[in-house]
Design a protein around this motif. Structure first.
Motif, PDB file in Angstrom:
ATOM      1  N   LYS A  28      17.315  -8.314  42.663  1.00 60.54           N
ATOM      2  CA  LYS A  28      17.424  -9.478  41.777  1.00 60.54           C
ATOM      3  C   LYS A  28      16.438  -9.371  40.615  1.00 60.54           C
ATOM      4  O   LYS A  28      16.770  -9.695  39.465  1.00 60.54           O
ATOM      5  CB  LYS A  28      17.154 -10.767  42.562  1.00 60.54           C
ATOM      6  N   ALA A  31      17.760  -6.962  38.184  1.00 60.07           N
ATOM      7  CA  ALA A  31      18.857  -7.540  37.393  1.00 60.07           C
ATOM      8  C   ALA A  31      18.340  -8.439  36.282  1.00 60.07           C
ATOM      9  O   ALA A  31      18.944  -8.521  35.199  1.00 60.07           O
ATOM     10  CB  ALA A  31      19.787  -8.328  38.301  1.00 60.07           C
ATOM     11  N   ASP A  32      17.204  -9.094  36.555  1.00 59.82           N
ATOM     12  CA  ASP A  32      16.641 -10.026  35.570  1.00 59.82           C
ATOM     13  C   ASP A  32      15.617  -9.363  34.646  1.00 59.82           C
ATOM     14  O   ASP A  32      15.016 -10.036  33.807  1.00 59.82           O
ATOM     15  CB  ASP A  32      15.984 -11.208  36.289  1.00 59.82           C
ATOM     16  N   LEU A  73      22.574  -3.286  42.940  1.00 59.09           N
ATOM     17  CA  LEU A  73      22.963  -4.466  42.172  1.00 59.09           C
ATOM     18  C   LEU A  73      24.482  -4.574  42.085  1.00 59.09           C
ATOM     19  O   LEU A  73      25.057  -5.662  42.235  1.00 59.09           O
ATOM     20  CB  LEU A  73      22.354  -4.391  40.761  1.00 59.09           C
ATOM     21  N   GLU A  77      26.577  -7.691  43.428  1.00 65.82           N
ATOM     22  CA  GLU A  77      27.352  -8.460  42.447  1.00 65.82           C
ATOM     23  C   GLU A  77      28.478  -7.576  41.912  1.00 65.82           C
ATOM     24  O   GLU A  77      28.407  -7.058  40.797  1.00 65.82           O
ATOM     25  CB  GLU A  77      26.441  -8.949  41.323  1.00 65.82           C
ATOM     26  N   LEU A  80      30.010  -7.266  38.332  1.00 59.87           N
ATOM     27  CA  LEU A  80      29.306  -6.570  37.248  1.00 59.87           C
ATOM     28  C   LEU A  80      29.736  -5.107  37.135  1.00 59.87           C
ATOM     29  O   LEU A  80      29.390  -4.431  36.168  1.00 59.87           O
ATOM     30  CB  LEU A  80      27.790  -6.626  37.473  1.00 59.87           C
ATOM     31  N   ARG A  97      21.462  -7.632  33.927  1.00 63.97           N
ATOM     32  CA  ARG A  97      22.650  -8.394  34.317  1.00 63.97           C
ATOM     33  C   ARG A  97      23.465  -8.811  33.089  1.00 63.97           C
ATOM     34  O   ARG A  97      24.698  -8.695  33.062  1.00 63.97           O
ATOM     35  CB  ARG A  97      22.259  -9.623  35.124  1.00 63.97           C
TER      36      ARG A  97
END
Length: 341
Positions: A28, A31-32, A73, A77, A80, A97
């Motif tokens: 996460k 991704a950020d 990732l 998700e 994506l 992301r």
């Protein structure tokens, strides 16, 4: 013994869950994470690129520091992972992301080619040639070949047949496609202006109106003067006077024009020298704006037959040669005073 075994199993489960949570948080956080760019960057994603290859491209182009968490990732998700081939514009502050969502959207970067009124076709072709993301298909082709490629009748003149504006396109758009868009738009606007023209004007065809508009475009950059300039040329046509406009002489000189024209140039016959020929030149001499087209279609109602620069950015309009000569002298005086400063 059983209790001890249960404690071990519980500890293992806790460790596994802790590891999974730790890994989840890492993914996460990845991704950020903002992309490693400090300025707008164009990224090209080739057709057929898979997950592993995309991770490699991102590391190669230094958009991310490493791809360790990238496959995880995409597993967490999966939406994506639906990225599409294309050329994309990445901006500073964009996260991994956000980048993947952009690649999945297929919203490719838009580039622009600006075609300026008053310029010539050769200038536009140069703009296209220098546009990095345009697919070049017209290199080495002459105007006759370009006309054929545009679907125009053999022998068609291309000068003035394109509408000046800023055209947006995606990478890989051909130079021919951009010219077609510009040409179709000019044809539509020219027809619209032609339909709304003053029908008493001495034009036989919309092409003649286009030619007049191109001359107006080259003669003045002052919006409120366009209809006055048009009135001068229309009045001359009606009286059978030659237009005697310098921009047509310059156009007819071609590559021999070096920035100034002499009396000899004014007297040297060319197809475009309106000091020598009667009426309009055979083709437009530049790309006119809509404002010049509308001025040509609906000139001001005046008795003007002459105009000359006033030295202040505009022109002085007169109805007779005596007044015109006075205006010329006034212009020369202004120029002399400027040169003496």
């Amino acid at each position: 013994m059983k209790r001890k075994k249960l404690k071990i199993i519980l500890l293992v489960v806790i460790l596994i869950l802790a590891s999974l949570y730790w890994g989840y948080q890492k993914v996460k956080r990845f991704a950020d994470t903002s992309l490693a760019i400090g300025q707008e960057t164009i990224f090209k994603l080739p057709s057929g690129t898979g997950r592993v290859a995309l991770a490699g491209l991102l590391v190669r182009d230094k958009l991310i520091h490493n791809g360790r968490w990238f496959p995880w990732l995409l597993h967490l998700e999966p939406e994506l992972a639906e990225f599409k081939a294309g050329t994309y514009r990445l901006t500073p502050g964009m996260t991994v992301r956000q980048m993947l969502k952009l690649l999945a959207s297929g919203k490719e970067a838009q580039f622009s080619a600006r075609f300026i009124e008053g310029s010539r076709l050769r200038d536009w072709l140069q703009v296209l040639q220098e546009s990095k993301y345009v697919k070049h298909t017209l290199a080495g082709k002459d105007n006759a070949q370009i006309a054929v490629a545009l679907g125009l009748p053999k022998g068609s003149s291309l000068e003035g047949r394109f509408y000046p504006d800023t055209y947006l396109y995606t990478a890989g758009t051909t130079d021919l496609a951009l010219l077609k868009r510009s040409h179709v738009r000019m044809e539509k606007i020219l027809q619209d202006v032609w339909n709304k023209r003053d029908t008493s004007l001495p034009y036989k065809t919309a092409e003649e109106l286009l030619i007049m508009a191109s001359i107006i475009e080259k003669e003045t950059a002052v919006p409120e003067e366009r209809t006055k300039v048009a009135s001068v040329f229309i009045n001359r046509l009606r009286l059978g006077m030659r237009l005697q406009t310098d921009p047509t002489v310059i156009y007819g000189m071609g590559e021999s024009y070096t920035g100034s024209i002499s009396r000899k140039d004014l007297e040297t016959p060319t197809l475009y020298n309106t000091y020598v020929i009667d009426g309009l030149p055979p083709t437009p001499i530049a790309i006119p704006s809509r404002a010049s087209l509308e001025a040509a279609a609906n000139p001001a109602k005046t008795d003007y037959l002459y105009f000359v620069a006033d030295g202040k950015g505009g022109h002085t309009f007169t109805t007779n040669l005596t007044s015109h000569n006075e205006a010329v002298r006034a212009y020369r005086k202004v120029q002399k005073e400027k040169n003496e400063k």
